[in-house]
Design a protein around this motif. Structure first.
Motif, PDB file in Angstrom:
ATOM      1  N   ARG A  76     -25.605 -25.850  20.198  1.00  0.00           N
ATOM      2  CA  ARG A  76     -24.532 -26.713  20.678  1.00  0.00           C
ATOM      3  C   ARG A  76     -23.462 -25.842  21.323  1.00  0.00           C
ATOM      4  N   SER A  77     -23.309 -25.975  22.629  1.00  0.00           N
ATOM      5  CA  SER A  77     -22.392 -25.132  23.385  1.00  0.00           C
ATOM      6  C   SER A  77     -21.010 -25.746  23.502  1.00  0.00           C
ATOM      7  N   GLU A  78     -20.001 -24.916  23.370  1.00  0.00           N
ATOM      8  CA  GLU A  78     -18.610 -25.365  23.531  1.00  0.00           C
ATOM      9  C   GLU A  78     -18.231 -25.530  25.000  1.00  0.00           C
ATOM     10  N   ASP A  79     -18.899 -24.774  25.886  1.00  0.00           N
ATOM     11  CA  ASP A  79     -18.462 -24.762  27.283  1.00  0.00           C
ATOM     12  C   ASP A  79     -19.514 -25.261  28.276  1.00  0.00           C
ATOM     13  N   LEU A  80     -20.702 -25.626  27.783  1.00  0.00           N
ATOM     14  CA  LEU A  80     -21.730 -26.170  28.673  1.00  0.00           C
ATOM     15  C   LEU A  80     -21.908 -27.659  28.385  1.00  0.00           C
ATOM     16  N   PRO A  81     -22.026 -28.480  29.421  1.00  0.00           N
ATOM     17  CA  PRO A  81     -22.213 -29.916  29.204  1.00  0.00           C
ATOM     18  C   PRO A  81     -23.657 -30.250  28.851  1.00  0.00           C
ATOM     19  N   THR A  82     -23.873 -31.384  28.254  1.00  0.00           N
ATOM     20  CA  THR A  82     -25.225 -31.867  27.992  1.00  0.00           C
ATOM     21  C   THR A  82     -25.902 -32.208  29.314  1.00  0.00           C
ATOM     22  N   ASP A  83     -27.131 -31.751  29.482  1.00  0.00           N
ATOM     23  CA  ASP A  83     -27.858 -31.959  30.728  1.00  0.00           C
ATOM     24  C   ASP A  83     -28.180 -33.440  30.945  1.00  0.00           C
ATOM     25  N   ILE A  84     -28.385 -33.795  32.221  1.00  0.00           N
ATOM     26  CA  ILE A  84     -28.651 -35.184  32.569  1.00  0.00           C
ATOM     27  C   ILE A  84     -29.558 -35.237  33.802  1.00  0.00           C
ATOM     28  N   TYR A  85     -30.426 -36.226  33.829  1.00  0.00           N
ATOM     29  CA  TYR A  85     -31.336 -36.444  34.961  1.00  0.00           C
ATOM     30  C   TYR A  85     -31.096 -37.865  35.457  1.00  0.00           C
ATOM     31  N   MET A  86     -30.937 -38.024  36.755  1.00  0.00           N
ATOM     32  CA  MET A  86     -30.644 -39.335  37.322  1.00  0.00           C
ATOM     33  C   MET A  86     -31.673 -39.659  38.396  1.00  0.00           C
ATOM     34  N   ALA A  87     -32.243 -40.870  38.320  1.00  0.00           N
ATOM     35  CA  ALA A  87     -33.265 -41.255  39.295  1.00  0.00           C
ATOM     36  C   ALA A  87     -33.079 -42.700  39.720  1.00  0.00           C
ATOM     37  N   ILE A  88     -33.509 -43.002  40.936  1.00  0.00           N
ATOM     38  CA  ILE A  88     -33.532 -44.356  41.472  1.00  0.00           C
ATOM     39  C   ILE A  88     -34.979 -44.708  41.787  1.00  0.00           C
ATOM     40  N   GLU A  89     -35.462 -45.814  41.220  1.00  0.00           N
ATOM     41  CA  GLU A  89     -36.842 -46.246  41.441  1.00  0.00           C
ATOM     42  C   GLU A  89     -36.834 -47.654  42.028  1.00  0.00           C
ATOM     43  N   GLY A  90     -37.533 -47.821  43.142  1.00  0.00           N
ATOM     44  CA  GLY A  90     -37.670 -49.129  43.757  1.00  0.00           C
ATOM     45  C   GLY A  90     -39.104 -49.622  43.651  1.00  0.00           C
ATOM     46  N   ALA A  91     -39.367 -50.767  44.245  1.00  0.00           N
ATOM     47  CA  ALA A  91     -40.728 -51.295  44.247  1.00  0.00           C
ATOM     48  C   ALA A  91     -41.671 -50.368  44.989  1.00  0.00           C
ATOM     49  N   ASN A  92     -41.136 -49.538  45.873  1.00  0.00           N
ATOM     50  CA  ASN A  92     -41.940 -48.587  46.632  1.00  0.00           C
ATOM     51  C   ASN A  92     -41.926 -47.195  46.010  1.00  0.00           C
ATOM     52  N   GLY A  93     -41.622 -47.111  44.719  1.00  0.00           N
ATOM     53  CA  GLY A  93     -41.729 -45.841  44.000  1.00  0.00           C
ATOM     54  C   GLY A  93     -40.398 -45.137  43.809  1.00  0.00           C
ATOM     55  N   LEU A  94     -40.490 -43.844  43.456  1.00  0.00           N
ATOM     56  CA  LEU A  94     -39.290 -43.040  43.255  1.00  0.00           C
ATOM     57  C   LEU A  94     -38.599 -42.825  44.599  1.00  0.00           C
ATOM     58  N   ILE A  95     -37.331 -43.222  44.661  1.00  0.00           N
ATOM     59  CA  ILE A  95     -36.569 -43.092  45.902  1.00  0.00           C
ATOM     60  C   ILE A  95     -35.860 -41.747  45.968  1.00  0.00           C
ATOM     61  N   ALA A  96     -35.236 -41.375  44.864  1.00  0.00           N
ATOM     62  CA  ALA A  96     -34.517 -40.097  44.813  1.00  0.00           C
ATOM     63  C   ALA A  96     -34.218 -39.764  43.367  1.00  0.00           C
ATOM     64  N   ALA A  97     -34.029 -38.471  43.110  1.00  0.00           N
ATOM     65  CA  ALA A  97     -33.674 -38.025  41.761  1.00  0.00           C
ATOM     66  C   ALA A  97     -32.865 -36.746  41.853  1.00  0.00           C
ATOM     67  N   VAL A  98     -31.946 -36.583  40.911  1.00  0.00           N
ATOM     68  CA  VAL A  98     -31.144 -35.361  40.801  1.00  0.00           C
ATOM     69  C   VAL A  98     -31.196 -34.900  39.355  1.00  0.00           C
ATOM     70  N   ALA A  99     -31.584 -33.652  39.145  1.00  0.00           N
ATOM     71  CA  ALA A  99     -31.622 -33.083  37.796  1.00  0.00           C
ATOM     72  C   ALA A  99     -30.448 -32.131  37.638  1.00  0.00           C
ATOM     73  N   ASP A 100     -29.466 -32.515  36.837  1.00  0.00           N
ATOM     74  CA  ASP A 100     -28.334 -31.647  36.509  1.00  0.00           C
ATOM     75  C   ASP A 100     -28.666 -30.993  35.169  1.00  0.00           C
ATOM     76  N   ALA A 101     -29.523 -29.979  35.240  1.00  0.00           N
ATOM     77  CA  ALA A 101     -30.098 -29.394  34.027  1.00  0.00           C
ATOM     78  C   ALA A 101     -29.834 -27.894  33.960  1.00  0.00           C
ATOM     79  N   HIS A 102     -28.595 -27.526  34.230  1.00  0.00           N
ATOM     80  CA  HIS A 102     -28.259 -26.106  34.282  1.00  0.00           C
ATOM     81  C   HIS A 102     -27.926 -25.511  32.922  1.00  0.00           C
ATOM     82  N   SER A 103     -27.542 -26.354  31.964  1.00  0.00           N
ATOM     83  CA  SER A 103     -27.094 -25.824  30.675  1.00  0.00           C
ATOM     84  C   SER A 103     -28.227 -25.143  29.920  1.00  0.00           C
ATOM     85  N   LEU A 104     -29.436 -25.711  29.971  1.00  0.00           N
ATOM     86  CA  LEU A 104     -30.567 -25.092  29.282  1.00  0.00           C
ATOM     87  C   LEU A 104     -30.819 -23.691  29.826  1.00  0.00           C
ATOM     88  N   GLU A 105     -30.790 -23.543  31.151  1.00  0.00           N
ATOM     89  CA  GLU A 105     -31.035 -22.229  31.730  1.00  0.00           C
ATOM     90  C   GLU A 105     -29.909 -21.261  31.407  1.00  0.00           C
TER      91      GLU A 105
END
Length: 298
Positions: free
Chosen positions: A89-118
């Protein structure tokens, strides 16, 4: 051993998935009604959730922030039956998050804000050496699920560490784009690689027509054991001594994301229960097929 000793360690990505879904077709600039869900996610978390459904108690080794999101995620993981005492549990790193948009035509876009693990690096591994889960004198000898979201440097550190030398390592790339990170574990004496046909090709710098050819090539390249899947086509398990192939059940595919994690967790759980190699593969393929059909994997 105590009642609190976990059955397996899941090391890697643990974060929040924020997924927006709509029944509409979408394009750049679309603004449509739908539903937004926030769910526990990340490869290590996904594997752990399936392991829980198979009756195992996994411990998570990952990085969470000391923020509200991290508190909620740790509480949810504990509620589901996971051990969360060993999370960094880090005092100065935020919890990572992944955000995606899915439509009827599949995955439209995604952003992985996953820097804290690295950025946390080997801090997530401290319990392996400080006596909580193992030490230099008595290293962990049980199951470990590793995911390719760890940096190449950290995977190389694990590959060469005495703390993991006697562990039963089960390794999966987080995505084809991170598959080559697993090269660091090619020579490890206990590592089992779980990859699809594309990922096997990236690891071997080759193109394969069948899972059997890919699995044989991975073993020839130094893998202790390789499990190669190919969607609805035959999957193969290979070691230096044995190679066998099975075809998964035919199902109507309604989802694909998460199938690999389900397959891996089902295979690990089956072997943990004492199933033979061919029976374990058959059960894992059936679990993955049920998952992609949209039903409960058990």
């Amino acid at each position: 051993m105590t009642e609190k000793t976990p059955d397996i360690l899941c090391i890697g990505s643990v974060l929040w998935d924020v997924i927006g879904r709509t029944a509409s077709h979408m394009r750049v600039g679309s603004d449509v009604p739908g539903r937004i869900h926030r769910l526990p996610g990340g490869v290590a978390m996904n594997i752990a959730m399936t392991l829980v459904r198979f009756g195992l108690r996994p411990a998570l080794l990952s990085a969470l922030g000391r923020d509200a999101e991290g508190d909620e995620l740790a509480a949810e993981a504990e509620r589901m039956g996971m051990t969360v005492d060993h999370l960094y549990r880090s005092e100065d790193l935020p919890t990572d998050i992944y955000m995606a948009i899915e439509g009827a035509n599949g995955l439209i876009a995604a952003v992985a804000d996953a820097h804290s693990l690295e950025q946390a690096g080997d801090k997530i591994l401290r319990p392996m050496g400080d006596g909580r889960l193992g030490s230099a004198e008595a290293p962990w000898t049980g199951l470990v699920a590793l995911d390719g979201n760890l940096t190449t440097e950290l995977l190389a550190q694990i590959a060469g560490s005495d703390l993991f030398a006697h562990a039963d390592l089960r390794v999966a790339p987080a995505s084809p784009g991170k598959a080559e990170r697993l090269l660091a574990l090619m020579g490890h004496p206990t590592a089992t690689l779980y990859v699809n046909l594309e990922e096997a090709g990236l690891l071997c710098h080759a193109t394969f027509e069948t899972s059997e050819a890919a699995a044989r090539a991975l073993v020839a390249r130094g893998a202790h054991r390789a499990l190669v899947t190919d969607g609805g086509r035959a999957a193969t398990v290979a070691t230096a001594d044995t190679v066998f192939t099975q075809t998964p059940p035919e199902v109507l595919v309604t989802r694909v994301t998460g199938a690999g994690d389900t397959f891996m967790a089902a295979h690990i759980a089956s072997e943990a229960e004492g199933m033979g190699a061919e029976a374990a593969l058959s059960r894992a393929l059936a679990a993955a097929a049920t998952y992609v059909s949209g039903d409960n994997p058990l």
